[in-house]
Write a protein that holds these residues in place. Structure first.
Motif, PDB file in Angstrom:
ATOM      1  N   GLY A 128       0.734  -1.271   0.011  1.00 23.84           N
ATOM      2  CA  GLY A 128       0.128  -0.006   0.098  1.00 23.84           C
ATOM      3  C   GLY A 128       0.810   1.398  -0.150  1.00 23.84           C
ATOM      4  O   GLY A 128       2.038   1.274  -0.018  1.00 23.84           O
ATOM      5  N   THR A 129       0.025   2.315   0.046  1.00 26.09           N
ATOM      6  CA  THR A 129       0.631   3.618   0.001  1.00 26.09           C
ATOM      7  C   THR A 129      -0.042   4.429   1.115  1.00 26.09           C
ATOM      8  O   THR A 129      -0.919   4.299   1.681  1.00 26.09           O
ATOM      9  CB  THR A 129       0.400   4.665  -0.934  1.00 26.09           C
ATOM     10  OG1 THR A 129      -0.989   4.570  -1.351  1.00 26.09           O
ATOM     11  CG2 THR A 129       1.091   3.836  -2.184  1.00 26.09           C
ATOM     12  N   TRP A 130       0.742   5.498   1.842  1.00 22.45           N
ATOM     13  CA  TRP A 130       0.321   6.333   3.098  1.00 22.45           C
ATOM     14  C   TRP A 130       0.956   7.548   2.644  1.00 22.45           C
ATOM     15  O   TRP A 130       2.210   7.823   2.283  1.00 22.45           O
ATOM     16  CB  TRP A 130       1.060   5.673   4.177  1.00 22.45           C
ATOM     17  CG  TRP A 130       0.807   6.465   5.361  1.00 22.45           C
ATOM     18  CD1 TRP A 130      -0.275   7.089   5.812  1.00 22.45           C
ATOM     19  CD2 TRP A 130       2.004   7.029   6.232  1.00 22.45           C
ATOM     20  NE1 TRP A 130      -0.087   7.731   7.143  1.00 22.45           N
ATOM     21  CE2 TRP A 130       1.483   7.620   7.329  1.00 22.45           C
ATOM     22  CE3 TRP A 130       3.207   6.477   6.420  1.00 22.45           C
ATOM     23  CZ2 TRP A 130       2.105   8.148   8.546  1.00 22.45           C
ATOM     24  CZ3 TRP A 130       3.972   7.108   7.411  1.00 22.45           C
ATOM     25  CH2 TRP A 130       3.477   7.972   8.532  1.00 22.45           C
ATOM     26  N   ASP A 135       3.952  18.268   9.389  1.00 23.88           N
ATOM     27  CA  ASP A 135       2.991  19.391   9.848  1.00 23.88           C
ATOM     28  C   ASP A 135       2.215  19.940   8.838  1.00 23.88           C
ATOM     29  O   ASP A 135       2.457  19.699   7.786  1.00 23.88           O
ATOM     30  CB  ASP A 135       3.998  20.326  10.576  1.00 23.88           C
ATOM     31  CG  ASP A 135       4.966  21.087   9.728  1.00 23.88           C
ATOM     32  OD1 ASP A 135       4.164  21.961   8.763  1.00 23.88           O
ATOM     33  OD2 ASP A 135       6.177  21.053   9.739  1.00 23.88           O
ATOM     34  N   PRO A 136       1.146  20.803   9.437  1.00 26.97           N
ATOM     35  CA  PRO A 136       0.207  21.254   8.296  1.00 26.97           C
ATOM     36  C   PRO A 136       0.768  21.958   7.048  1.00 26.97           C
ATOM     37  O   PRO A 136       0.463  22.277   6.069  1.00 26.97           O
ATOM     38  CB  PRO A 136      -0.706  22.239   9.096  1.00 26.97           C
ATOM     39  CG  PRO A 136      -0.792  21.475  10.537  1.00 26.97           C
ATOM     40  CD  PRO A 136       0.913  21.003  10.793  1.00 26.97           C
ATOM     41  N   ALA A 137       2.160  22.787   7.243  1.00 27.04           N
ATOM     42  CA  ALA A 137       2.830  23.635   6.296  1.00 27.04           C
ATOM     43  C   ALA A 137       3.679  22.837   5.549  1.00 27.04           C
ATOM     44  O   ALA A 137       3.986  23.176   4.444  1.00 27.04           O
ATOM     45  CB  ALA A 137       3.541  24.734   7.160  1.00 27.04           C
ATOM     46  N   ALA A 138       3.953  21.450   5.908  1.00 28.30           N
ATOM     47  CA  ALA A 138       4.711  20.846   5.120  1.00 28.30           C
ATOM     48  C   ALA A 138       4.012  20.334   3.854  1.00 28.30           C
ATOM     49  O   ALA A 138       3.064  20.147   3.694  1.00 28.30           O
ATOM     50  CB  ALA A 138       5.318  19.591   5.903  1.00 28.30           C
ATOM     51  N   PRO A 139       4.944  19.900   2.875  1.00 29.11           N
ATOM     52  CA  PRO A 139       4.338  19.447   1.608  1.00 29.11           C
ATOM     53  C   PRO A 139       3.862  17.841   1.843  1.00 29.11           C
ATOM     54  O   PRO A 139       4.534  17.193   2.701  1.00 29.11           O
ATOM     55  CB  PRO A 139       5.404  19.345   0.642  1.00 29.11           C
ATOM     56  CG  PRO A 139       6.544  19.257   1.369  1.00 29.11           C
ATOM     57  CD  PRO A 139       6.571  20.005   2.764  1.00 29.11           C
ATOM     58  N   LEU A 140       2.862  17.295   1.089  1.00 29.39           N
ATOM     59  CA  LEU A 140       2.472  16.087   1.378  1.00 29.39           C
ATOM     60  C   LEU A 140       3.478  14.981   1.016  1.00 29.39           C
ATOM     61  O   LEU A 140       4.123  15.096  -0.017  1.00 29.39           O
ATOM     62  CB  LEU A 140       1.263  15.804   0.368  1.00 29.39           C
ATOM     63  CG  LEU A 140       0.215  14.497   0.521  1.00 29.39           C
ATOM     64  CD1 LEU A 140      -0.429  14.435   1.895  1.00 29.39           C
ATOM     65  CD2 LEU A 140      -0.765  14.462  -0.586  1.00 29.39           C
ATOM     66  N   THR A 141       3.823  14.027   1.588  1.00 27.39           N
ATOM     67  CA  THR A 141       4.579  12.912   1.425  1.00 27.39           C
ATOM     68  C   THR A 141       3.971  11.567   1.275  1.00 27.39           C
ATOM     69  O   THR A 141       3.095  11.562   1.885  1.00 27.39           O
ATOM     70  CB  THR A 141       5.951  12.831   2.568  1.00 27.39           C
ATOM     71  OG1 THR A 141       6.248  14.091   2.995  1.00 27.39           O
ATOM     72  CG2 THR A 141       6.679  11.629   2.243  1.00 27.39           C
ATOM     73  N   ILE A 142       4.244  10.795   0.017  1.00 28.35           N
ATOM     74  CA  ILE A 142       3.647   9.635   0.058  1.00 28.35           C
ATOM     75  C   ILE A 142       4.834   8.599   0.213  1.00 28.35           C
ATOM     76  O   ILE A 142       5.848   8.507  -0.481  1.00 28.35           O
ATOM     77  CB  ILE A 142       3.184   9.302  -1.534  1.00 28.35           C
ATOM     78  CG1 ILE A 142       2.221  10.628  -1.480  1.00 28.35           C
ATOM     79  CG2 ILE A 142       2.620   8.179  -1.738  1.00 28.35           C
ATOM     80  CD1 ILE A 142       1.687  10.644  -2.990  1.00 28.35           C
TER      81      ILE A 142
END
Length: 153
Positions: A128-130, A135-142
């Motif tokens: 899977g992926t997550w 933190d709210p200001a950080a970019p989305l990490t997958i």
């Protein structure tokens, strides 16, 4: 001419011998009952995940228990990590799609992201992926995740 004739006869014999090979066996089908990954005992394949409790053991060493609602439209995830004490998460919206007999695509929301897993109860494997934010200001990490999956009885 004689050499050519002998060569043609030898090629014909070789081709005829290759054509006489027995038919290969039919492809194997997954049965409704298959062996568990450890091969210890037969494991029933679930028809759905409604009301089920599932144990995930990630390759990282972390474990997670998923408890699906009776309609499987929400899931409660309790995550245990060897480095962090148990963290109980509230119930989250979920979507469960049966891909094949005993194989499900399970997706649910987490704080700031989404988990999506293919849970294969025929093999006991999960991939899977997550997605998450530090933190709210950080970019989305997958990140990708792999491990084992089994029903808790």
């Amino acid at each position: 001419m004689r050499r050519t004739l002998i060569s043609v006869v030898l090629v014909a014999i070789a081709l005829a011998g290759a054509a006489c090979v027995a038919d290969p066996p039919p492809p194997q089908q997954a049965s409704p009952r298959s062996e568990t990954p450890a091969g210890l005992a037969p494991a029933a394949l679930p028809a759905d995940l409604n009301g089920k409790i599932v144990r995930i053991a990630y390759d990282t060493g972390a474990t997670e228990t998923l408890t699906f609602a009776p309609d499987a439209k929400s899931v409660t995830a309790v995550h245990t990590d060897n480095r962090i004490s148990a963290d109980s998460r509230p119930s989250a919206p979920a979507a469960v799609v049966a891909l094949e007999s005993g194989v499900f695509l399970v997706t649910w929301s987490v704080a700031g992201g989404v988990n999506s897993q293919v849970q294969d109860y025929r093999t006991g494997e999960m991939h899977g992926t997550w997605s998450h934010r530090a933190d709210p200001a950080a970019p989305l990490t997958i990140e990708t995740r792999s491990g084992s999956v089994r029903l808790v009885e």
